[in-house]
Design an enzyme around this catalytic site. Structure first.
Site, PDB file in Angstrom:
ATOM      1  N   ILE A   1       0.879  -1.160   0.000  1.00 41.41           N
ATOM      2  CA  ILE A   1       0.000   0.000   0.000  1.00 41.41           C
ATOM      3  C   ILE A   1       0.923   1.218   0.000  1.00 41.41           C
ATOM      4  O   ILE A   1       1.856   1.300   0.794  1.00 41.41           O
ATOM      5  CB  ILE A   1      -0.943   0.005   1.229  1.00 41.41           C
ATOM      6  CG1 ILE A   1      -1.835   1.255   1.232  1.00 41.41           C
ATOM      7  CG2 ILE A   1      -0.188  -0.122   2.529  1.00 41.41           C
ATOM      8  CD1 ILE A   1      -2.874   1.254   2.347  1.00 41.41           C
ATOM      9  N   SER A   2       0.719   2.133  -0.923  1.00 40.66           N
ATOM     10  CA  SER A   2       1.638   3.259  -1.115  1.00 40.66           C
ATOM     11  C   SER A   2       1.602   4.243   0.054  1.00 40.66           C
ATOM     12  O   SER A   2       0.620   4.314   0.801  1.00 40.66           O
ATOM     13  CB  SER A   2       1.303   4.001  -2.413  1.00 40.66           C
ATOM     14  OG  SER A   2       1.444   3.162  -3.527  1.00 40.66           O
ATOM     15  N   LYS A   3       2.669   5.019   0.182  1.00 42.17           N
ATOM     16  CA  LYS A   3       2.731   6.063   1.195  1.00 42.17           C
ATOM     17  C   LYS A   3       1.608   7.065   0.976  1.00 42.17           C
ATOM     18  O   LYS A   3       1.312   7.431  -0.171  1.00 42.17           O
ATOM     19  CB  LYS A   3       4.075   6.790   1.127  1.00 42.17           C
ATOM     20  CG  LYS A   3       5.274   5.935   1.413  1.00 42.17           C
ATOM     21  CD  LYS A   3       6.571   6.638   1.034  1.00 42.17           C
ATOM     22  CE  LYS A   3       6.743   7.951   1.770  1.00 42.17           C
ATOM     23  NZ  LYS A   3       8.083   8.536   1.512  1.00 42.17           N
TER      24      LYS A   3
END
Length: 255
Positions: A84-86
């Site tokens: 899950i991206s920043k």
């Protein structure tokens, strides 16, 4: 000597205090607001985009082992070699979509329109998009992630006014991705080039945001606008932005 029975409302109040807390304190809107305030201070997105971050509970999209880190500005593993991206990267990409010239119609601010997301993952970015868009199609190639995102978004739909959305289990690098064309396309994986199928799914005046590998220089965030050329035909205008780090774009469907 018998003790008089307590009033019913007092017993109910005391019982409520004994209930175990949920979400390890992360179900409080204040926790999300602190993350949003950090994004606002970094000037990564405007209020239109940040309003979605305020409402979507990121801790419900990560594994329980990583819940304490859910609102930190960090990417987290979601299984199957994916992440899950920043929040800061997601905010930046959504802001780039929101700044597309085609988003302004008659001087009035509108939603993102018809959106295609490549790489549903755990479904967090899809939830944000479903608050900002008129219609969302999200494609995921890994069956376990697809089904997990579907369950989370279905549960969230009873709590938030999500737009009409369709989640597809399919190879995102190929064509025939739902019902296009799309006003906005966003990708959570990067290859050596932007697939031709994505460009063909982009509507006139639309914008695409995706990471692209640039050799030894790593990945760069790319913005593609479909504009009308001086001679009349449509053309694609490419803008190269900052460096990013995403999982590589892969083909095929894993069931």
């Amino acid at each position: 000597m018998l003790r008089p029975q307590r009033l019913l409302h007092e017993a109910t109040r005391d019982s409520a205090r004994l209930r175990p807390p949920s979400g390890i304190g992360l179900d409080s809107p204040g926790v999300r607001m602190r993350m949003v305030e950090r994004l606002r201070q970094l000037k990564l997105a405007d209020d239109f985009v940040l309003s979605a971050f305020e409402r979507v509970p990121r801790h419900r999209f990560v594994d329980s082992a990583f819940v304490p880190q859910a609102y930190e500005d960090t990417s987290l593993p979601i299984g199957h070699g994916q992440t899950i991206s920043k929040p800061s990267v997601v905010a930046r990409m959504l802001q780039l979509l929101a700044e597309a010239p085609g988003r302004l119609r008659g001087g009035a601010e509108v939603r993102l329109g018809r959106v295609l997301e490549i790489g549903t993952g755990c479904g967090y970015q899809a939830a944000l998009l479903a608050l900002l868009s008129e219609r969302l199609t999200s494609v995921e190639r890994i069956a376990a992630l697809h089904h997990g995102a579907q369950a989370r978004l279905s549960a969230l739909k009873s709590e938030l006014p999500l737009c009409s959305f369709q989640l597809l289990l399919a190879d995102g690098s190929l064509g025939r991705l739902g019902v296009g064309p799309y006003d906005a396309i966003i990708a959570a994986a990067g290859g050596e080039a932007i697939p031709e199928a994505w460009l063909q799914h982009l509507a006139p005046g639309g914008r695409l945001v995706a990471p692209v590998a640039r050799g030894a220089g790593g990945q760069r965030l790319m913005v593609v606008d479909r504009v009308r050329g001086a001679e009349g035909p449509q053309e694609w205008r490419l803008t190269e932005c900052e460096g990013v780090s995403f999982v590589p774009l892969k083909s095929g469907v894993l069931v």
